[in-house]
Write a protein that holds these residues in place. Sequence first.
Motif, PDB file in Angstrom:
ATOM      1  N   HIS A   1       0.815  -1.219   0.000  1.00  0.00           N
ATOM      2  CA  HIS A   1       0.000   0.000   0.000  1.00  0.00           C
ATOM      3  C   HIS A   1       0.850   1.272   0.000  1.00  0.00           C
ATOM      4  CE1 HIS A   1      -3.470  -2.543   0.828  1.00  0.00           C
ATOM      5  NE2 HIS A   1      -2.703  -3.163   1.710  1.00  0.00           N
ATOM      6  N   LEU A   2       2.173   1.117   0.165  1.00  0.00           N
ATOM      7  CA  LEU A   2       3.067   2.272   0.268  1.00  0.00           C
ATOM      8  C   LEU A   2       4.002   2.323  -0.941  1.00  0.00           C
ATOM      9  CD1 LEU A   2       3.970   1.740   4.039  1.00  0.00           C
ATOM     10  CD2 LEU A   2       2.452   3.520   3.135  1.00  0.00           C
ATOM     11  N   ASN A   3       4.437   3.529  -1.308  1.00  0.00           N
ATOM     12  CA  ASN A   3       5.330   3.697  -2.464  1.00  0.00           C
ATOM     13  C   ASN A   3       6.773   3.400  -2.062  1.00  0.00           C
ATOM     14  OD1 ASN A   3       3.103   4.588  -3.940  1.00  0.00           O
ATOM     15  ND2 ASN A   3       3.507   6.734  -3.506  1.00  0.00           N
ATOM     16  N   LEU A   4       7.089   2.119  -1.904  1.00  0.00           N
ATOM     17  CA  LEU A   4       8.412   1.743  -1.377  1.00  0.00           C
ATOM     18  C   LEU A   4       9.245   0.967  -2.390  1.00  0.00           C
ATOM     19  CD1 LEU A   4       7.363   0.580   2.231  1.00  0.00           C
ATOM     20  CD2 LEU A   4       8.260   2.809   1.530  1.00  0.00           C
ATOM     21  N   THR A   5       8.970   1.159  -3.689  1.00  0.00           N
ATOM     22  CA  THR A   5       9.650   0.319  -4.689  1.00  0.00           C
ATOM     23  C   THR A   5      11.162   0.488  -4.670  1.00  0.00           C
ATOM     24  OG1 THR A   5       9.077   2.040  -6.262  1.00  0.00           O
ATOM     25  CG2 THR A   5       7.760   0.033  -6.349  1.00  0.00           C
ATOM     26  N   ASP A   6      11.675   1.691  -4.275  1.00  0.00           N
ATOM     27  CA  ASP A   6      13.127   1.883  -4.305  1.00  0.00           C
ATOM     28  C   ASP A   6      13.750   1.858  -2.911  1.00  0.00           C
ATOM     29  OD1 ASP A   6      11.765   4.199  -3.730  1.00  0.00           O
ATOM     30  OD2 ASP A   6      13.048   5.532  -4.910  1.00  0.00           O
ATOM     31  N   TYR A   7      13.081   1.194  -1.978  1.00  0.00           N
ATOM     32  CA  TYR A   7      13.566   1.131  -0.590  1.00  0.00           C
ATOM     33  C   TYR A   7      14.061  -0.268  -0.211  1.00  0.00           C
ATOM     34  CZ  TYR A   7      11.541   5.653   0.828  1.00  0.00           C
ATOM     35  OH  TYR A   7      11.255   6.993   0.985  1.00  0.00           O
ATOM     36  N   ALA A   8      15.094  -0.313   0.609  1.00  0.00           N
ATOM     37  CA  ALA A   8      15.367  -1.515   1.412  1.00  0.00           C
ATOM     38  C   ALA A   8      14.424  -1.423   2.609  1.00  0.00           C
ATOM     39  CB  ALA A   8      16.809  -1.536   1.883  1.00  0.00           C
ATOM     40  N   ILE A   9      13.761  -2.521   2.943  1.00  0.00           N
ATOM     41  CA  ILE A   9      12.719  -2.514   3.978  1.00  0.00           C
ATOM     42  C   ILE A   9      13.147  -3.451   5.101  1.00  0.00           C
ATOM     43  CG2 ILE A   9      10.280  -3.020   4.448  1.00  0.00           C
ATOM     44  CD1 ILE A   9       9.876  -2.620   1.312  1.00  0.00           C
ATOM     45  N   LEU A  10      13.265  -2.889   6.309  1.00  0.00           N
ATOM     46  CA  LEU A  10      13.701  -3.686   7.466  1.00  0.00           C
ATOM     47  C   LEU A  10      12.608  -3.661   8.527  1.00  0.00           C
ATOM     48  CD1 LEU A  10      16.327  -2.109   6.164  1.00  0.00           C
ATOM     49  CD2 LEU A  10      17.522  -3.267   8.012  1.00  0.00           C
ATOM     50  N   ALA A  11      12.258  -4.825   9.039  1.00  0.00           N
ATOM     51  CA  ALA A  11      11.217  -4.921  10.074  1.00  0.00           C
ATOM     52  C   ALA A  11      11.745  -5.769  11.229  1.00  0.00           C
ATOM     53  CB  ALA A  11       9.942  -5.539   9.503  1.00  0.00           C
ATOM     54  N   PRO A  12      12.161  -5.127  12.324  1.00  0.00           N
ATOM     55  CA  PRO A  12      12.617  -5.888  13.490  1.00  0.00           C
ATOM     56  C   PRO A  12      11.452  -6.558  14.215  1.00  0.00           C
ATOM     57  CG  PRO A  12      12.648  -3.533  13.960  1.00  0.00           C
ATOM     58  CD  PRO A  12      12.250  -3.674  12.520  1.00  0.00           C
ATOM     59  N   GLN A  13      11.743  -7.655  14.878  1.00  0.00           N
ATOM     60  CA  GLN A  13      10.732  -8.400  15.638  1.00  0.00           C
ATOM     61  C   GLN A  13      10.958  -8.178  17.133  1.00  0.00           C
ATOM     62  OE1 GLN A  13       7.998 -10.406  14.773  1.00  0.00           O
ATOM     63  NE2 GLN A  13       7.713 -10.396  16.993  1.00  0.00           N
ATOM     64  N   ALA A  14       9.896  -7.775  17.841  1.00  0.00           N
ATOM     65  CA  ALA A  14      10.002  -7.575  19.295  1.00  0.00           C
ATOM     66  C   ALA A  14      10.070  -8.914  20.015  1.00  0.00           C
ATOM     67  CB  ALA A  14       8.796  -6.797  19.802  1.00  0.00           C
ATOM     68  N   ASN A  15      10.772  -8.937  21.139  1.00  0.00           N
ATOM     69  CA  ASN A  15      10.769 -10.122  22.000  1.00  0.00           C
ATOM     70  C   ASN A  15       9.340 -10.375  22.471  1.00  0.00           C
ATOM     71  OD1 ASN A  15      13.581 -10.343  21.866  1.00  0.00           O
ATOM     72  ND2 ASN A  15      13.817  -8.796  23.466  1.00  0.00           N
ATOM     73  N   ARG A  16       8.875 -11.594  22.313  1.00  0.00           N
ATOM     74  CA  ARG A  16       7.519 -11.980  22.707  1.00  0.00           C
ATOM     75  C   ARG A  16       6.462 -11.008  22.157  1.00  0.00           C
ATOM     76  NH1 ARG A  16      10.260 -12.419  27.646  1.00  0.00           N
ATOM     77  NH2 ARG A  16      10.854 -14.561  28.175  1.00  0.00           N
ATOM     78  N   ASN A  17       6.726 -10.459  20.986  1.00  0.00           N
ATOM     79  CA  ASN A  17       5.758  -9.624  20.240  1.00  0.00           C
ATOM     80  C   ASN A  17       5.366  -8.328  20.939  1.00  0.00           C
ATOM     81  OD1 ASN A  17       5.921 -11.974  18.847  1.00  0.00           O
ATOM     82  ND2 ASN A  17       3.755 -12.316  18.617  1.00  0.00           N
ATOM     83  N   SER A  18       6.165  -7.880  21.917  1.00  0.00           N
ATOM     84  CA  SER A  18       5.837  -6.633  22.618  1.00  0.00           C
ATOM     85  C   SER A  18       7.116  -5.843  22.866  1.00  0.00           C
ATOM     86  CB  SER A  18       5.138  -6.954  23.938  1.00  0.00           C
ATOM     87  OG  SER A  18       4.907  -5.770  24.661  1.00  0.00           O
ATOM     88  N   TRP A  19       7.068  -4.533  22.615  1.00  0.00           N
ATOM     89  CA  TRP A  19       8.255  -3.695  22.767  1.00  0.00           C
ATOM     90  C   TRP A  19       8.466  -3.255  24.210  1.00  0.00           C
ATOM     91  CZ3 TRP A  19      11.315  -4.183  18.837  1.00  0.00           C
ATOM     92  CH2 TRP A  19      10.805  -4.372  17.545  1.00  0.00           C
ATOM     93  N   TYR A  20       7.388  -3.168  24.971  1.00  0.00           N
ATOM     94  CA  TYR A  20       7.462  -2.838  26.406  1.00  0.00           C
ATOM     95  C   TYR A  20       6.154  -3.305  27.030  1.00  0.00           C
ATOM     96  CZ  TYR A  20       5.408   1.266  24.116  1.00  0.00           C
ATOM     97  OH  TYR A  20       4.668   2.081  23.299  1.00  0.00           O
ATOM     98  N   PRO A  21       6.159  -3.656  28.331  1.00  0.00           N
ATOM     99  CA  PRO A  21       5.032  -4.412  28.901  1.00  0.00           C
ATOM    100  C   PRO A  21       3.767  -3.616  29.173  1.00  0.00           C
ATOM    101  CG  PRO A  21       6.744  -4.074  30.571  1.00  0.00           C
ATOM    102  CD  PRO A  21       7.301  -3.584  29.272  1.00  0.00           C
ATOM    103  N   PHE A  22       3.896  -2.338  29.539  1.00  0.00           N
ATOM    104  CA  PHE A  22       2.724  -1.579  29.975  1.00  0.00           C
ATOM    105  C   PHE A  22       2.377  -0.518  28.940  1.00  0.00           C
ATOM    106  CE2 PHE A  22       5.026  -3.047  33.797  1.00  0.00           C
ATOM    107  CZ  PHE A  22       4.077  -3.947  34.253  1.00  0.00           C
TER     108      PHE A  22
END
Length: 203
Positions: free
Chosen positions: A37-58
């Motif tokens: 859905h985004l105009n990213l054809t000329d981009y390197a795309i990086l998506a980090p994964q959070a530990n246990r799918n959450s970046w912080y608990p609260f």
Amino acid sequence: MSDIKITGLPLSEAKKAIIMIHGRGATADSILSLVPHLNLTDYAILAPQANRNSWYPFGFMASDEGNKVALEGSLQILEETWNKIEAAGIPSKNTVLLGFSQGACLSLEFAARHGQKFGGIVAFTGGLIGEQLKPENYAGDFQGTPIFIGSSDRDFHVPARRIKESGELLRKMGAEVTIKLFDDPDHTIREEEINWVNQNIFS
């Protein structure tokens, strides 16, 4: 080493890069579902994964102590992701941070702690993290970086008040901030938001 999904152009060939940061309970793959859905054809795309799918608990406005350890670890994961882009010779002015919900908060927080000329910051429903905003946590000059924050005007997780306060602080750091608050209760990414960032950040 952190788990970072890399797609789009290879880092060695790309002139631009984007870090895409998922929300709580989600995955790197889920935020990558936005790519078509985004105009990213000329981009390197990086998506980090959070530990246990959450970046912080609260919640992002909960006690600083409660979130501190996890938040520092998550900012470290973003730092590692950022370093990969830097090592490939892609400058910060060609690098975009994008996140949804918890990922939007994290992208704003990381950017404000490393204020410089970015390609753009896209926060789909988010604000700066902390019980209170602490300007002393942030440093640098955004040099006109476009920052987009879009949200419901009554989001259950992210109060409009914090979004506006965050926008004000980021403007004082030299960012060109656009805030769009929508008259609906939905915790989502809207077509109008996608269209705006495509026209103004990924054009």
